[in-house]
Design a protein around this motif. Structure first.
Motif, short mmCIF file in Angstrom:
data_model
loop_
_atom_site.label_atom_id
_atom_site.label_comp_id
_atom_site.label_asym_id
_atom_site.label_seq_id
_atom_site.Cartn_x
_atom_site.Cartn_y
_atom_site.Cartn_z
N MET A 178 45.09 34.51 40.75
CA MET A 178 45.46 34.23 42.15
C MET A 178 46.71 33.36 42.22
O MET A 178 47.54 33.54 43.13
N ARG A 179 46.86 32.45 41.29
CA ARG A 179 48.06 31.59 41.31
C ARG A 179 49.31 32.41 41.00
O ARG A 179 50.36 32.23 41.65
N ASN A 190 47.68 43.67 44.59
CA ASN A 190 46.24 43.41 44.68
C ASN A 190 45.46 44.19 43.61
O ASN A 190 44.51 43.67 43.00
N SER A 192 46.11 42.58 40.29
CA SER A 192 45.38 41.31 40.23
C SER A 192 43.90 41.55 39.96
O SER A 192 43.28 40.81 39.18
N ARG A 237 49.62 35.67 41.45
CA ARG A 237 49.80 36.58 42.59
C ARG A 237 50.50 35.86 43.74
O ARG A 237 51.42 36.42 44.37
N LYS A 238 50.09 34.64 44.00
CA LYS A 238 50.69 33.88 45.09
C LYS A 238 52.18 33.63 44.81
O LYS A 238 53.03 33.73 45.72
N ALA A 265 45.79 27.89 44.96
CA ALA A 265 45.79 29.33 44.69
C ALA A 265 45.46 30.16 45.92
O ALA A 265 45.79 31.35 45.97
N TRP A 296 41.94 25.57 42.92
CA TRP A 296 41.95 26.66 43.90
C TRP A 296 42.65 26.27 45.20
O TRP A 296 43.06 27.15 45.98
N GLY A 342 40.08 33.73 37.44
CA GLY A 342 40.38 34.06 38.83
C GLY A 342 41.47 33.16 39.39
O GLY A 342 42.36 33.62 40.12
N TYR A 343 41.41 31.87 39.05
CA TYR A 343 42.45 30.95 39.51
C TYR A 343 43.81 31.35 38.95
O TYR A 343 44.82 31.38 39.69
#
Length: 450
Positions: free
Chosen positions: A214-215, A233, A236, A217-218, A80, A77, A210-211
């Motif tokens: 988020m990774r 968002n 995601s 998305r980033k 992330a 995380w 979730g990781y």
């Protein structure tokens, strides 16, 4: 529950002890190594831990890999979280130290269960998850070890930055394999309704899925740089919720629970039966009479059915011979036979009084007891007849079925042969299940004691 506790501990170390970890990482490495070695030595020794709390939450948090996985979750995380956020400012400076600590803690799980897997492989035990788990674990170790070594500052500085970064991308495969490893082991148990496994799967899924979301998305925001983040968002959120919900549905126990689960559990018990000739020898006195003379001789009579039948046949033949002689004498002598007959009957009636009464160590009947196994209660029911165990049934509330079956196949034949729970060798790799069966059998035999 165990993973949640480990996450809380790991988060405390990362966010509250980040400065000491950065200044003096060796102290944390040594502490992690000591905890790892201690858990391995205790679990591999003959030391019996009767407290489930100690086994699960003190030793189990290391040996089951919960603590190591929690530290890996923080390492994941750290890459992330959004750039510039408070969590990333805390985690990124100590990410290398966290990964080394995580690797040291993970070796507790690798060695403990690796030795069990090697033992099971030698003994020919290969469950449904054995091959997949073995391959996944081997690949994980091969990835984790070099990545951990390259996280050491001195080694990292000697490497080319681009080369180091490319090799570190193997960590993505490592993270994915952790999740696969968990699903392979936990899903079957959650589907059977084993306590705590459904919650564990949901928590692990939330962390790893979730990781991944988020990774991605980033990466998307850094490269596409959209003006509005509402759509990314929303996507995601859906990408996170749908897989977690799907895994939760798949892991949900669909079995209908009866009102009396213990009865159903007993019906699924493993039952072992024993023939009389496999048990101990019983000593008894036998008095025989030949012609008009009485001679007493004591013989050791085993409980084999063939010998018992032979002795009964001999006794019957002798009685028949006496009767025939008595009848012929009575015809020839008349009154003399009538006068001698009462005396002979008295002798025959008095004869059983000379036979000593047979005493048994155990009372005949069925006896049931329970003891603590690996993850819950272990139940044993045994039947006794004339100091011989005729059958033993065993079942567990929560122990892993495959390991519990190994324990039964090793322990119960010994108990049946010895008619005792003393001096029984436990099954390697299923020690706690074995000890649970032995303790329950000992309690049951104590109930049957005269």
């Amino acid at each position: 529950m165990l993973f949640l506790i480990a996450l809380i501990i790991a988060a405390f170390v990362a966010f509250c002890l980040d400065k000491p970890l950065k200044k003096c990482p060796a102290a944390f490495y040594i502490t992690a190594a000591v905890l790892t070695i201690a858990s391995i030595v205790i679990l591999q020794s003959d030391i019996r831990i009767t407290s489930r709390f100690v086994r699960d939450y003190v030793l189990g948090i290391f040996s089951r890999g919960a603590m190591g996985t929690a530290f890996w979750a923080l390492v994941m995380w750290a890459g992330a979280f959004p750039n510039g956020s408070a969590p990333i400012k805390k985690l990124m400076p100590i990410r290398g130290e966290l990964s080394i600590t995580a690797a040291i803690l993970t070796f507790s799980h690798i060695i403990t269960y690796g030795m069990q897997y090697i033992t099971n492989l030698i003994n020919g035990r290969t469950g449904s998850d054995f091959v997949i788990t073995s391959i996944v674990c081997l690949v994980m170790v091969l990835i984790m070890t070099p990545l951990t070594v390259m996280s050491v500052k001195k080694i990292r500085k000697k490497m080319n930055a681009k080369t180091w970064k490319k090799i570190q991308r193997l960590a993505y495969i490592f993270y994915a394999l952790i999740y696969v490893h968990i699903l392979v082991l936990f899903l079957p148990k959650a589907q059977k309704g084993r306590e705590g496994y459904f919650l564990n799967i949901i928590v692990y899924s939330a962390v790893f899925v979730g990781y991944a979301v988020m990774r991605i998305r980033k990466y998307y925001l850094a490269n596409k740089k959209p003006e509005k983040k509402l759509v990314p968002n929303a996507i995601s959120a859906c990408a996170f919720a749908l897989p977690v919900a799907f895994v939760g549905i798949f892991a949900h126990n669909t079995d209908v629970k009866p009102s009396e689960p213990s009865i159903v559990t007993e019906e699924k018990a493993g039952t072992f039966t024993f023939s009389p000739e496999t048990t101990a020898v019983t000593g008894t006195a036998v008095t025989t009479a030949k012609d008009s003379k009485k001679s007493s001789e004591t013989t050791a009579v085993t409980d084999k059915s063939e010998k018992t039948t032979t002795s009964e046949a001999v006794t019957t033949a002798e009685k028949k011979e006496k009767t025939e002689k008595s009848d012929s004498t009575g015809e020839e002598h008349g009154e003399e036979h009538n006068s001698e007959e009462p005396a002979q009957e008295q002798n025959e009636e008095a004869q059983p009084a000379n036979e000593p009464e047979v005493t048994y160590k155990y009372r005949n009947g069925e006896y049931e007891a329970e003891a603590e196994g690996y993850a819950g209660k272990v139940h044993v029911k045994l039947s006794i007849e004339n100091d011989s165990i005729t059958s033993i049934s065993a079942w567990a509330d929560d122990d892993d079925p495959e390991y519990f079956n190994d324990a039964m196949n090793t322990v119960i034949p010994q108990i049946g042969a010895k008619v005792s729970a003393d001096g029984i060798d436990a099954c390697s790799g299923a020690t706690y299940s074995s000890n649970g069966i032995i303790d329950a059998a000992r309690k049951a035999l104590e109930q049957a004691m005269n």
